[in-house]
Design an enzyme around this catalytic site. Structure first.
Site, mmCIF file in Angstrom:
data_model
loop_
_atom_site.group_PDB
_atom_site.id
_atom_site.type_symbol
_atom_site.label_atom_id
_atom_site.label_comp_id
_atom_site.label_asym_id
_atom_site.label_seq_id
_atom_site.Cartn_x
_atom_site.Cartn_y
_atom_site.Cartn_z
ATOM 1 N N SER A 138 0.866 -1.173 0.000
ATOM 2 C CA SER A 138 0.000 0.000 0.000
ATOM 3 C C SER A 138 0.905 1.226 0.000
ATOM 4 O O SER A 138 1.750 1.379 0.883
ATOM 5 C CB SER A 138 -0.873 -0.029 1.252
ATOM 6 O OG SER A 138 -1.616 1.160 1.362
ATOM 7 N N LYS A 163 -1.364 -1.039 -4.317
ATOM 8 C CA LYS A 163 -2.494 -0.200 -3.905
ATOM 9 C C LYS A 163 -1.978 1.204 -3.683
ATOM 10 O O LYS A 163 -0.929 1.385 -3.074
ATOM 11 C CB LYS A 163 -3.098 -0.783 -2.628
ATOM 12 C CG LYS A 163 -3.923 0.149 -1.764
ATOM 13 C CD LYS A 163 -4.673 -0.639 -0.693
ATOM 14 C CE LYS A 163 -4.745 0.097 0.629
ATOM 15 N NZ LYS A 163 -5.409 -0.721 1.674
ATOM 16 N N LYS A 165 -3.120 5.240 -2.411
ATOM 17 C CA LYS A 165 -4.123 6.023 -1.693
ATOM 18 C C LYS A 165 -4.589 7.160 -2.599
ATOM 19 O O LYS A 165 -3.764 7.776 -3.296
ATOM 20 C CB LYS A 165 -3.506 6.603 -0.415
ATOM 21 C CG LYS A 165 -3.099 5.539 0.589
ATOM 22 C CD LYS A 165 -4.317 4.894 1.221
ATOM 23 C CE LYS A 165 -3.940 4.058 2.432
ATOM 24 N NZ LYS A 165 -5.121 3.442 3.052
ATOM 25 N N ASP A 190 -7.362 3.179 -2.716
ATOM 26 C CA ASP A 190 -8.033 3.228 -1.400
ATOM 27 C C ASP A 190 -8.260 4.688 -1.036
ATOM 28 O O ASP A 190 -7.316 5.469 -0.951
ATOM 29 C CB ASP A 190 -7.140 2.542 -0.348
ATOM 30 C CG ASP A 190 -7.785 2.456 1.031
ATOM 31 O OD1 ASP A 190 -8.924 2.962 1.206
ATOM 32 O OD2 ASP A 190 -7.155 1.894 1.946
ATOM 33 N N GLU A 215 -11.262 0.804 -2.801
ATOM 34 C CA GLU A 215 -11.479 0.529 -1.383
ATOM 35 C C GLU A 215 -12.081 1.746 -0.680
ATOM 36 O O GLU A 215 -11.572 2.860 -0.807
ATOM 37 C CB GLU A 215 -10.136 0.140 -0.752
ATOM 38 C CG GLU A 215 -10.231 -0.355 0.674
ATOM 39 C CD GLU A 215 -8.859 -0.820 1.217
ATOM 40 O OE1 GLU A 215 -7.946 -1.103 0.410
ATOM 41 O OE2 GLU A 215 -8.715 -0.881 2.439
ATOM 42 N N ASP A 240 -13.726 -1.407 3.778
ATOM 43 C CA ASP A 240 -12.743 -1.535 4.864
ATOM 44 C C ASP A 240 -13.397 -0.958 6.129
ATOM 45 O O ASP A 240 -14.058 -1.682 6.887
ATOM 46 C CB ASP A 240 -11.460 -0.779 4.449
ATOM 47 C CG ASP A 240 -10.390 -0.706 5.526
ATOM 48 O OD1 ASP A 240 -10.643 -1.127 6.663
ATOM 49 O OD2 ASP A 240 -9.276 -0.198 5.256
ATOM 50 N N LYS A 264 -9.709 -6.814 8.667
ATOM 51 C CA LYS A 264 -8.615 -6.454 9.576
ATOM 52 C C LYS A 264 -9.006 -6.920 10.965
ATOM 53 O O LYS A 264 -10.110 -6.627 11.433
ATOM 54 C CB LYS A 264 -8.402 -4.941 9.615
ATOM 55 C CG LYS A 264 -7.849 -4.339 8.336
ATOM 56 C CD LYS A 264 -7.613 -2.850 8.509
ATOM 57 C CE LYS A 264 -7.200 -2.234 7.169
ATOM 58 N NZ LYS A 264 -7.115 -0.768 7.255
ATOM 59 N N GLY A 292 -4.096 -4.171 6.391
ATOM 60 C CA GLY A 292 -2.993 -3.849 7.291
ATOM 61 C C GLY A 292 -3.223 -2.524 7.988
ATOM 62 O O GLY A 292 -4.033 -1.702 7.545
HETATM 63 O O1 OSB Z 1 -7.032 1.915 4.879
HETATM 64 O O2 OSB Z 1 -5.998 0.092 4.605
HETATM 65 C C1 OSB Z 1 -6.057 1.217 5.096
HETATM 66 C C2 OSB Z 1 -2.767 2.103 6.790
HETATM 67 C C3 OSB Z 1 -3.237 2.723 7.923
HETATM 68 C C4 OSB Z 1 -4.591 2.851 8.108
HETATM 69 C C5 OSB Z 1 -5.478 2.381 7.166
HETATM 70 C C6 OSB Z 1 -5.017 1.744 6.028
HETATM 71 C C7 OSB Z 1 -3.631 1.631 5.827
HETATM 72 C C8 OSB Z 1 -3.026 1.046 4.638
HETATM 73 C C9 OSB Z 1 -1.654 0.443 4.764
HETATM 74 O O3 OSB Z 1 -3.526 1.095 3.550
HETATM 75 C C10 OSB Z 1 -1.716 -0.977 5.200
HETATM 76 C C11 OSB Z 1 -0.361 -1.495 5.606
HETATM 77 O O4 OSB Z 1 0.570 -1.439 4.802
HETATM 78 O O5 OSB Z 1 -0.227 -1.979 6.750
HETATM 79 MG MG MG Z 2 -8.286 0.838 3.617
#
Ligand code: OSB
Ligand code: MG
Length: 373
Positions: A138, A163, A165, A190, A215, A240, A264, A292
């Site tokens: 991510s 992925k 953001k 996401d 996402e 999520d 999660k 994650g």
């Molecule tokens: O939305 O999945 C998410 C990280 C922190 C809070 C929310 C998210 C995320 C990530 C990274 O997308 C996930 C990771 O690499 O642990």
């Molecule tokens: Mg997410």
């Protein structure tokens, strides 16, 4: 056989991220970690990790609220009676509303102790089957040249899916640019709830880029709007933040609010609930993957164990320790080989907590003891 926990140790660790992580909400440079250690009557230890951040942007919990809930309510509930199976904790903790990350942190530690007592890996205790799990990365919001570099690096390391953001104004152009350089890479976005239905045209424009999924485009409680959006999008929506329980998943599936679910452990209140959601999605043919939360080693180990369940069919967000930290606090650190993590078969979480590395980062800790009699 049962687990009677008589000691719980909470530790607040301050971890330095290798590089800042930016979402639609903001930037994180450090990552506080709440480590939970439980010890049973025979000295068997179990480890759990609280995944709340220092601010309540992702869900309503923070590291301080999780500490409070653990100290005041959840640890006393755990001390009250032995645990024959960790699945019992879901009911026992249900007198505390929500506060899922707090519950998950303690429940996870008991799962680890339970697996160790039974001499099996956490993966087998959960009913996991896979010996390796596939993962992606991510990538946070940052200048496009950096994103392209990060993608190239991740692909060279074999990661199975990318992925990125997004947020309003940082979406279609970025995806177009990525597709220009990487036309066929498995790619998803996401939004962390940054859009509303008023942005529907912008979200529909993403349909042109062969994304695996979008996402959490809309708000946490916009389960109805997500259904309206999904009916108008070709790209699958993955939820999520909206899915905090089995019931949430059931509603989302019934309303057709999504076609994929990110599970999660912390967000849904623990491994037991995560497994229930997994089973529900399996029955309804909704693909799932393990999300994650920028976890430290213990949380990472729990996610790996969960992802060995058979219906985790898509690569998760559990990247290698080195993707986040100069040095993780477990031994060995989590490594990724050609986009795969080999599941350790040692008992419990399968990784050793390195107390030197833990103490180096511990800001505060407290020991809780079951009272006698
Ligand atoms: O939305 O999945 C998410 C990280 C922190 C809070 C929310 C998210 C995320 C990530 C990274 O997308 C996930 C990771 O690499 O642990
Ligand atoms: Mg997410």
């Amino acid at each position: 056989m049962f687990v009677q926990i008589h000691t719980v140790i909470l530790r607040y660790l301050q971890m330095e991220l290798k590089s800042p992580f930016t979402t639609s909400f903001g930037t994180m440079k450090t990552r506080p970690v709440l480590l939970v250690e439980v010890v049973d009557e025979d000295g068997v230890c179990g480890w759990g990790e609280g995944v709340a951040f220092s601010a309540p942007w992702y869900t309503e919990e923070t590291i301080e609220t999780t500490w409070h809930m653990l100290e005041t309510f959840l640890i006393p509930l755990l001390f009250q009676a032995p645990v024959y199976h960790p699945d019992e904790l879901r009911d026992r903790f249900s007198i505390v509303r929500r506060n899922y990350m707090a519950k998950a942190a303690l429940e996870g530690a008991v799962w680890d102790a339970f697996a160790k007592r039974h001499g099996v890996s956490l993966s087998s205790a959960l009913g996991g089957e896979k010996k390796e799990v596939e993962v992606g990365v991510s990538i946070g919001i940052q200048p496009i040249t950096n994103i392209l570099k990060r993608i190239e690096q991740a692909l060279a390391e074999g990661y199975k899916r990318i992925k990125i953001k997004i947020k309003p104004g940082w979406d279609v152009d970025v995806v177009r640019e990525i597709r220009h350089h990487f036309p066929h890479v498995p790619l998803m976005v996401d939004a962390n709830s940054a859009y509303s239905l008023r942005d529907i045209d912008r979200l529909k424009a993403l349909d042109d880029y062969e994304l695996l999924m979008i996402e959490q485009p809309l708000a946490v409680d916009d389960i109805v709007d997500h259904a309206k959006l999904q009916a108008n999008l070709n790209t699958p929506i993955c939820l999520d933040e909206s899915i905090c329980s089995y019931e949430d998943a059931k509603r989302a599936i019934e309303l057709k609010s999504c076609r994929v679910i990110n599970i999660k452990i912390g967000r849904v209140g623990g491994l037991t609930e995560a497994k229930r959601i997994h089973d529900l999605c399996q029955q309804h043919h909704i693909p799932v993957w393990c999300g994650g939360m920028l976890e430290g080693g213990v949380g990472r180990a729990h996610s790996i164990a969960l992802a060995t369940l058979p219906h985790f069919s898509l690569p998760g967000d559990t990247a290698a320790s080195a993707n986040y930290w100069e040095r993780d606090f477990i031994d060995p650190e989590v490594t990724v080989d050609n986009g795969r993590i080999f599941v350790r078969q040692q008992i419990g979480i399968g990784y050793t907590v390195n107390l030197t590395e833990v103490e180096r980062r511990t800001v505060r800790s407290k020991i809780y003891k079951k009272s006698r009699g």
